[in-house]
Design a protein around this motif. Structure first.
Motif: not given
Length: 117
Positions: A17-45
């Protein structure tokens, strides 16, 4: 294989019943979140806040990247230098509090939205 019962009563083990979170999917999620944070930081101006002091006698407008954009004041304040300085400091400090509040709100939205990744 042995089934392991975890804290909180949830079972972990091969009967999946547990979700399959492979290392690759976790890394992808981290990259997507980092990109969103970077976009948000740029929008603060582009985001602005305005704060006042002295019942509106001093008005400070600032960008959410911590740049002061303008300071407006009533001309009568120039006659009392000490009060004028105090009101400018108060308005700038209020603008900084508003910036932090706005940044926290925007970051919270990002984190909440990121949970649905």
């Amino acid at each position: 294989m042995k089934k392991i019962k975890g804290f909180g009563g949830r079972s972990y083990g091969p009967k999946g019943e547990s979700k399959d979170l492979s290392l690759a999917s976790i890394q992808k999620m981290q990259e997507e979140m980092a990109k969103k944070v970077q976009e948000l930081e740029a929008s603060f101006g582009q985001m602005e806040v305005t704060a006042t002091a002295g019942g509106g006698a001093v008005r400070v407008t600032a960008a959410c990247d911590y740049r002061i954009l303008s300071i407006e004041y009533d001309d009568e304040l120039l006659q009392d230098k000490e009060m004028f300085n105090d009101l400018i400091i108060a308005a700038v400090n209020e603008a900084l509090r508003e910036i932090q509040k706005r940044r926290d709100e925007e970051m919270a939205k990002l984190v909440q939205g990121g949970l649905s990744l």
